[in-house]
Design an enzyme around this catalytic site. Structure first.
Site, short mmCIF file in Angstrom:
data_model
loop_
_atom_site.label_atom_id
_atom_site.label_comp_id
_atom_site.label_asym_id
_atom_site.label_seq_id
_atom_site.Cartn_x
_atom_site.Cartn_y
_atom_site.Cartn_z
N SER A 1 8.48 4.31 0.18
CA SER A 1 7.44 3.58 -0.53
C SER A 1 7.58 3.77 -2.04
CB SER A 1 6.07 4.07 -0.06
OG SER A 1 5.06 3.29 -0.62
N SER A 61 0.88 -1.15 0.00
CA SER A 61 0.00 0.00 0.00
C SER A 61 0.93 1.21 0.00
CB SER A 61 -0.88 -0.03 1.24
OG SER A 61 -1.88 0.94 1.13
N GLU A 62 0.80 2.08 -0.99
CA GLU A 62 1.84 3.09 -1.21
C GLU A 62 1.88 4.19 -0.16
OE1 GLU A 62 -0.53 2.45 -3.49
OE2 GLU A 62 -1.38 4.31 -4.29
N ASN A 63 0.93 4.18 0.77
CA ASN A 63 1.06 5.12 1.89
C ASN A 63 2.07 4.63 2.92
OD1 ASN A 63 -0.97 3.12 2.31
ND2 ASN A 63 -1.62 4.17 4.15
N GLY A 64 2.65 3.44 2.67
CA GLY A 64 3.77 3.04 3.53
C GLY A 64 3.65 1.71 4.23
#
Lengths: 235, 219
Positions: free
Chosen positions: B87, B45-48
């Site tokens: 990320s 998940s690219e928010n980290g």
């Protein structure tokens, strides 16, 4: 040691005046500096340029500042959750620069690492590339993107000590550590402020050198944007 | 014809054991529900977050733990958390094996548009431009035609681009397509009950189809 501890959000943002450029941490409503946003709304400063991945929702986060027309320009990657934002944008009242999320994060990183610019393939061949220098490395095109230059970075951490060392919790980390590194003046609000010596140096995410002011936040609402759950039966 | 879940189910077959996968918002999110037994994947998940788990049980939601769609989620044993720069660092450095995302338009040379309708809708590109510019393996999951009945598989995109020459595979409710390096959509599989003629009618870009395109096996 210089005293970095301030009493509250009002004191932390006291010298933020009209026209300043602010970075605000968080992803969606997760990990946003709630106390400082409230204080900025109360103070009523205007003509701000805000660098933040999102723009909050209509009645929370940066959305509160937008509603009061305090923001002159937003620099964000995704603003889909805020109808008032979209209205101000489409009507031309608000200046907006939409940039790729990785570019946003890495321009913060560059500022905190003392690098003037970065090269990224994100946006090559799109309107994001307009007016930007392109360089080819090993047959692939990259855009040159400048490090951010922000007067203030405002971040939210889980724990912090009086020396400004910060620890973030779960995915509320997101943009907070990179923005903390990038502000000329960095303000951190924390859920729990502890004395020096109480944080394990191995667990510190943001070294205190990057943090100029810190305070114990209060009354965190931590609003959830999309509450998604499963039932015990679903397993 | 496939429904949204059918598209997700078909895409899930492209996922190999050990893959690190980034799922976009919309149909791509559904893919997580159909990853075959015995195939271990790590969802980014690219928010980290690496190692995204299922939605939490009722009452166990944690506002500090969300995915890129801002939904409450959980971690799994072996998960890791990092900041937004790292990320996108791992995305740019091609550590993510497969990216699945939605689109408004895809052109026959692999351009994609999915972030803006001038004068109408401005949500922003989020992480999509970073993902399509760097990912080595991208599958687009989308409806074949838009709400106005117009084809989304075009000779060239009409909307502002998200990325150029980056899409190699598309799965719609009508079929599975490769985007050919020399340009054009190659029909690989038909959705159950859909004819090549129907697909041709719904495809504005150049379509290449053999006489005996197999019907996809969706179980």
């Amino acid at each position: 040691m210089i005293n970095k501890v301030v009493a509250n959000a009002d004191e932390a943002i006291a010298d933020i005046t009209d026209g300043k450029t602010l970075m605000l941490g968080g992803f969606g409503l997760c990990g946003i500096p709630e106390n400082c946003i409230s204080a900025l709304v109360k103070k009523g400063v205007k003509d701000l340029t805000c660098i933040s991945n999102n723009a909050g929702v209509d009645d929370f986060g940066i959305g509160l500042m937008l509603k009061q027309r305090q923001v002159k320009k937003m620099i964000s990657s995704y603003v889909g959750e805020n109808a008032e934002f979209e209205r101000q944008l489409l009507s031309g009242e608000l200046e907006v620069e939409l940039i790729p999320q990785g570019t946003l994060a890495t321009r913060c990183l560059a500022a905190g690492y003392g690098m003037p610019a970065i090269f990224t393939p994100a946006g090559v061949g799109t309107e994001v590339a307009e007016g930007k220098e392109t360089r080819n490395f090993d047959g692939k095109d990259y855009l040159m993107e400048y490090a951010f230059d922000a007067d203030f970075a405002i971040v939210k951490a889980w724990k912090g000590d009086t020396a400004g060392n910060l620890i973030f919790r779960s995915t509320s980390r997101n943009f907070n550590p990179v923005m903390a590194m990038a502000g000329k003046t960095t303000i951190a609000e924390v859920e729990e402020l502890v004395e020096i010596g109480e944080l394990d140096p191995d667990h510190v995410h943001t070294p205190g050198v990057y943090v100029h002011r810190i305070f114990q936040g209060k009354d965190y609402e931590k609003r959830i944007e999309q509450r998604t759950v499963r039932t015990k039966e679903q397993g | 014809m496939l429904d949204k879940n059918g598209i997700a189910k078909r895409i899930a077959k492209e996922i190999k054991d050990g893959y690190y996968v980034n799922l976009g918002i919309g149909i791509p999110t559904l893919v997580a529900n159909y990853i075959p037994e015995g195939v271990n994947v790590v969802l980014q998940s690219e928010n980290g977050l690496l190692g995204m788990g299922p939605f939490p049980f009722e009452g166990e939601e944690d506002p500090d733990l969300i995915n890129a769609g801002k939904q409450t989620i959980t971690t799994l044993p072996g998960s890791s958390i990092f900041d937004s720069a790292m990320s996108f660092g791992m995305i740019r450095a091609q550590k993510i094996d497969l990216t699945i995302l939605g689109a408004m338009e895809v052109s026959e040379n692999g351009d994609i548009a999915n972030w803006k309708i001038p004068g109408k809708m401005v949500k922003g590109m989020g992480g999509a431009m970073d993902l399509v510019a760097s990912a080595k393996n991208i599958i687009v999951a989308m409806q074949h035609v838009n709400k106005a009945g117009e084809s989304k598989l075009l000779s060239s995109c009409t909307l502002p681009l998200t990325g150029v020459k980056c899409i190699k595979k598309i799965v719609t409710e009508l079929g599975v397509f490769d985007v050919l390096p020399e340009g054009g959509f190659k029909l690989l599989e038909r959705a159950p009950g859909v004819s090549v003629d129907e697909i041709r009618k719904a495809t504005a870009g150049k379509l290449y189809a053999d006489d005996d395109v197999p019907e996809m096996a969706v179980s």
